[in-house]
Motif scaffolding. Structure first.
Motif, short mmCIF file in Angstrom:
data_model
loop_
_atom_site.label_atom_id
_atom_site.label_comp_id
_atom_site.label_asym_id
_atom_site.label_seq_id
_atom_site.Cartn_x
_atom_site.Cartn_y
_atom_site.Cartn_z
N LEU A 135 -56.67 -71.31 -96.59
CA LEU A 135 -55.63 -72.34 -96.46
C LEU A 135 -54.28 -71.71 -96.07
O LEU A 135 -53.58 -72.20 -95.18
CB LEU A 135 -55.50 -73.13 -97.75
CG LEU A 135 -54.48 -74.28 -97.73
CD1 LEU A 135 -54.82 -75.31 -96.65
CD2 LEU A 135 -54.41 -74.95 -99.10
N MET A 136 -53.92 -70.62 -96.73
CA MET A 136 -52.65 -69.96 -96.42
C MET A 136 -52.68 -69.38 -95.00
O MET A 136 -51.67 -69.39 -94.29
CB MET A 136 -52.34 -68.87 -97.44
CG MET A 136 -51.97 -69.41 -98.81
SD MET A 136 -50.50 -70.47 -98.80
CE MET A 136 -49.21 -69.23 -98.72
N ALA A 137 -53.83 -68.88 -94.59
CA ALA A 137 -53.97 -68.37 -93.22
C ALA A 137 -53.81 -69.51 -92.22
O ALA A 137 -53.18 -69.35 -91.17
CB ALA A 137 -55.32 -67.69 -93.05
N ALA A 138 -54.37 -70.68 -92.56
CA ALA A 138 -54.23 -71.86 -91.69
C ALA A 138 -52.77 -72.26 -91.57
O ALA A 138 -52.28 -72.59 -90.48
CB ALA A 138 -55.06 -73.02 -92.23
N GLN A 139 -52.04 -72.19 -92.68
CA GLN A 139 -50.60 -72.51 -92.68
C GLN A 139 -49.82 -71.53 -91.79
O GLN A 139 -48.83 -71.88 -91.18
CB GLN A 139 -50.04 -72.43 -94.11
CG GLN A 139 -50.59 -73.47 -95.06
CD GLN A 139 -50.11 -74.88 -94.73
OE1 GLN A 139 -50.71 -75.58 -93.94
NE2 GLN A 139 -48.99 -75.26 -95.32
N ALA A 140 -50.32 -70.28 -91.74
CA ALA A 140 -49.64 -69.24 -90.95
C ALA A 140 -50.03 -69.28 -89.48
O ALA A 140 -49.49 -68.53 -88.68
CB ALA A 140 -49.96 -67.86 -91.53
N GLY A 141 -51.01 -70.16 -89.14
CA GLY A 141 -51.37 -70.31 -87.73
C GLY A 141 -52.65 -69.62 -87.30
O GLY A 141 -52.90 -69.47 -86.10
N VAL A 142 -53.48 -69.19 -88.27
CA VAL A 142 -54.76 -68.58 -87.87
C VAL A 142 -55.54 -69.57 -87.01
O VAL A 142 -55.47 -70.79 -87.22
CB VAL A 142 -55.58 -68.14 -89.11
CG1 VAL A 142 -56.34 -69.30 -89.75
CG2 VAL A 142 -56.54 -67.02 -88.77
N ASP A 143 -56.27 -69.08 -86.02
CA ASP A 143 -56.96 -69.96 -85.07
C ASP A 143 -58.32 -70.43 -85.59
O ASP A 143 -58.70 -71.58 -85.38
CB ASP A 143 -57.14 -69.23 -83.73
CG ASP A 143 -55.80 -68.89 -83.11
OD1 ASP A 143 -55.22 -69.75 -82.45
OD2 ASP A 143 -55.31 -67.75 -83.33
N ILE A 144 -59.06 -69.51 -86.23
CA ILE A 144 -60.44 -69.79 -86.65
C ILE A 144 -60.65 -69.22 -88.04
O ILE A 144 -60.13 -68.14 -88.35
CB ILE A 144 -61.46 -69.13 -85.69
CG1 ILE A 144 -61.09 -69.33 -84.22
CG2 ILE A 144 -62.88 -69.62 -85.96
CD1 ILE A 144 -61.62 -68.26 -83.28
N VAL A 145 -61.40 -69.93 -88.89
CA VAL A 145 -61.81 -69.36 -90.18
C VAL A 145 -63.32 -69.51 -90.33
O VAL A 145 -63.93 -70.37 -89.70
CB VAL A 145 -61.12 -70.02 -91.40
CG1 VAL A 145 -59.62 -69.80 -91.37
CG2 VAL A 145 -61.46 -71.50 -91.51
N ASP A 146 -63.90 -68.65 -91.17
CA ASP A 146 -65.32 -68.73 -91.49
C ASP A 146 -65.53 -69.53 -92.75
O ASP A 146 -64.84 -69.29 -93.76
CB ASP A 146 -65.91 -67.33 -91.69
CG ASP A 146 -66.06 -66.57 -90.38
OD1 ASP A 146 -65.76 -67.15 -89.32
OD2 ASP A 146 -66.49 -65.39 -90.42
N CYS A 147 -66.46 -70.47 -92.70
CA CYS A 147 -66.86 -71.26 -93.87
C CYS A 147 -68.38 -71.38 -93.86
O CYS A 147 -69.03 -71.05 -92.86
CB CYS A 147 -66.25 -72.66 -93.83
SG CYS A 147 -64.45 -72.71 -93.91
N ALA A 148 -68.93 -71.84 -94.96
CA ALA A 148 -70.37 -72.08 -95.05
C ALA A 148 -70.60 -73.46 -95.63
O ALA A 148 -69.88 -73.89 -96.54
CB ALA A 148 -71.03 -71.03 -95.95
N LEU A 149 -71.59 -74.17 -95.13
CA LEU A 149 -71.95 -75.46 -95.72
C LEU A 149 -72.21 -75.28 -97.21
O LEU A 149 -72.79 -74.27 -97.63
CB LEU A 149 -73.16 -76.05 -95.02
CG LEU A 149 -72.88 -76.72 -93.66
CD1 LEU A 149 -74.18 -77.00 -92.92
CD2 LEU A 149 -72.09 -78.02 -93.84
N SER A 150 -71.81 -76.25 -98.01
CA SER A 150 -71.71 -76.10 -99.47
C SER A 150 -72.97 -75.62 -100.20
O SER A 150 -72.84 -74.91 -101.19
CB SER A 150 -71.23 -77.40 -100.10
OG SER A 150 -72.06 -78.48 -99.72
N PRO A 151 -74.21 -75.96 -99.77
CA PRO A 151 -75.35 -75.50 -100.57
C PRO A 151 -75.48 -73.98 -100.67
O PRO A 151 -76.09 -73.46 -101.61
CB PRO A 151 -76.56 -76.10 -99.82
CG PRO A 151 -76.00 -77.30 -99.14
CD PRO A 151 -74.63 -76.90 -98.71
N LEU A 152 -74.92 -73.24 -99.71
CA LEU A 152 -74.97 -71.78 -99.78
C LEU A 152 -73.57 -71.18 -99.66
O LEU A 152 -73.38 -70.08 -99.15
CB LEU A 152 -75.90 -71.23 -98.68
CG LEU A 152 -77.39 -71.47 -98.91
CD1 LEU A 152 -78.19 -71.19 -97.64
CD2 LEU A 152 -77.92 -70.60 -100.06
N ALA A 153 -72.57 -71.92 -100.13
CA ALA A 153 -71.17 -71.46 -100.05
C ALA A 153 -70.72 -70.88 -101.38
O ALA A 153 -71.41 -70.98 -102.40
CB ALA A 153 -70.27 -72.62 -99.66
#
Length: 489
Positions: free
Chosen positions: A218-236
């Motif tokens: 979230l803080m990286a998004a606020q700073a302008g990061v272009d892409i982040v890695d996430c995983a669908l919740s069952p294996l997050a």
């Protein structure tokens, strides 16, 4: 509509199950969800590389190349991404440039669009061949910075490294925070600095081991990061990445709104909940472990240390070993703790504690690291320790791969002599994992043979068995294993 939508790479098909279920998800578990995943609008889907290649053949009786082709067919509208360990490719040693070239070429031909390339020591010489060949054969180069903390690893170091990687042709720069050490405000500051100094998109990869992953993203998004890695919740979460749905919901209605449909994500998650149940994920990998922040030891490395101490019947030495890890790391020139350096430093710390004398026994891999076989260490090493390890042997100062002769022709001939493999992809599988590939290819091409029984998914907290040292044994022994059970790739 968002002015600057945050892009997401989902790791559900690779790092999520590598981090939580020892990479045991099968292609048959992925296929039903592909049309839905392809319609979501991800920047990319990570689905190959890391430990998947080895595990496909070793445990699942699957051809990794066939898996890639199947995924490409099922995901025509989404970029496919893989993880590559620079000159190590997907293995645990440096390979000659001709193998790196052939592997990059065939990966792209078979369906990979984006290749995330990293080196455990952040030695850009170990990344240059892979970067060059990925570009040459039409792939997108995502050059990764292995994030860590030490007296030499500060913001300035990482910004300079990113600028160097951009000058080498990187299409995107990834901050690869494999141990979830990058805290939220540090992420904000680092992303800001990178955006000021680098012209290509910035991509953040973290885990949720220490419980800070969502906040870091979230803080990286606020700073302008272009892409982040996430995983669908069952294996997050836990040792895997923060949950995709949570990030999407958080940003709705803001300038970074992803534009993703939460209903579609919910349907995809419903499928993978069933898969996660089948994989029998250990609750241990979902727990928050702030020890990582104290000792900078990634989760998978911790489990390796515990396993080694159990076998030596010396579990009471656990905190002694944890305290020894930073000391060994300092002696070795502060390498980031990621495969293979995490295993090398951890195993040496165990030996130092159990033998009762520091560096009484020194592993072959420790000697190789101190000799420069893995590349340039980030800081000066302890010269007394180096002398004890390698004596008067000359330290390698060139790019280690420059000392390697071309290998592919010889390996092709070996395959033909053994009667295994039918194509270049098979020969590359053999080049990377000779014993595993030989067994797999022999079974695949001779259907009358019974398939080797695939072991049930091992929990991510239970690493492969290792040889435990004995305190009274003066013989150097190797403790490093091909640890396929953690997410630190």
């Amino acid at each position: 509509m968002a002015k600057n939508p945050l892009k997401i790479m989902d790791t559900i098909l690779r790092d999520a199950h590598q981090s939580q279920a020892a990479t045991r998800m099968r292609i048959e578990d992925m296929l039903p969800a592909l049309p839905l995943l392809d319609s979501i609008g991800y920047w990319s889907l990570e689905c190959w590389g890391g430990a998947t290649f080895d595990v496909c053949m070793r445990f699942l009786n699957e051809d990794p190349w066939e898996r890639l082709r199947t995924l490409k067919k099922g995901l025509p509208n989404t970029k496919l991404q893989m993880l590559l360990r620079g000159q190590n490719i997907l293995g645990y040693r440096h390979y000659a440039d001709d193998i790196v070239e052939a592997f990059c070429k065939k990966s792209i031909e078979n369906g990979i669009d984006v290749v995330r390339i990293f080196d455990a020591l952040n030695d850009t010489r170990n990344m240059e061949a892979a970067m060059k060949f990925v570009k040459e054969y039409g792939g997108m180069v995502e050059a990764a910075i292995s994030y860590t903390k030490s007296p030499v690893h500060n913001e300035e170091y990482f910004v300079k490294l990113a600028m160097k990687l951009e000058s080498m042709g990187a299409d995107t720069i990834c901050i690869k925070d494999m141990a979830n050490l990058l805290l939220p405000y540090d992420a904000y500051s680092l992303v800001k600095k990178l955006k000021e100094n680098v012209g290509v998109p910035i991509h953040l990869h973290t885990h949720n081991t220490t419980g800070t992953g969502d906040m870091t993203n979230l803080m990286a998004a606020q700073a302008g990061v272009d892409i982040v890695d996430c995983a669908l919740s069952p294996l997050a979460n836990g040792t895997a990445q923060p949950a995709t749905e949570s990030m999407v919901a958080t940003l709705q209605g803001t300038s970074r709104d992803t534009g993703f449909d939460l209903q579609k994500l919910s349907e995809a998650a419903a499928h993978f909940r069933g898969v996660a149940e089948k994989l029998d994920v250990s609750p241990k990998v979902l727990k928050v472990d702030t020890n990582t922040l104290l000792y900078q030891v990634p989760g998978g490395m911790l489990s390796n240390l515990i396993s080694q101490l159990k076998q030596a019947k010396a579990e009471e030495k656990y905190y002694d070993v944890l305290a020894e890890v930073p000391r060994v790391r300092k002696d070795f020139g502060y390498p980031p703790l990621v495969t293979p350096t995490s295993q090398i430093v951890g195993s040496q710390a165990v030996l130092n504690v159990l033998s009762g004398e520091r560096y009484k026994m020194i592993t072959k891999e420790s000697k190789g690291l101190l000799r420069g076989e893995y590349g340039q260490l980030p800081a000066p090493v302890n010269e007394e320790v180096r002398k004890k390890a390698i004596g008067d042997a000359e330290v390698i100062t060139c790019r280690p791969a420059d000392l390697l002769e071309p290998e592919l022709e010889k390996l092709r001939a070996e395959c033909k002599e053994k009667g295994i493999g039918k194509c270049e992809e098979d020969y590359l599988s053999y080049a990377l994992f000779p014993q595993v590939a030989q067994k797999f290819l022999d079974w695949r091409d001779h259907p009358h043979q019974e398939a080797p029984e695939a072991p049930k998914a091992a929990p991510a907290a239970a690493p492969a068995p290792v040889a435990a040292p004995k305190a009274d044994d003066n013989t150097p022994r190797t403790l490093v294993v091909e640890d396929l059970t953690n997410g630190n790739f």
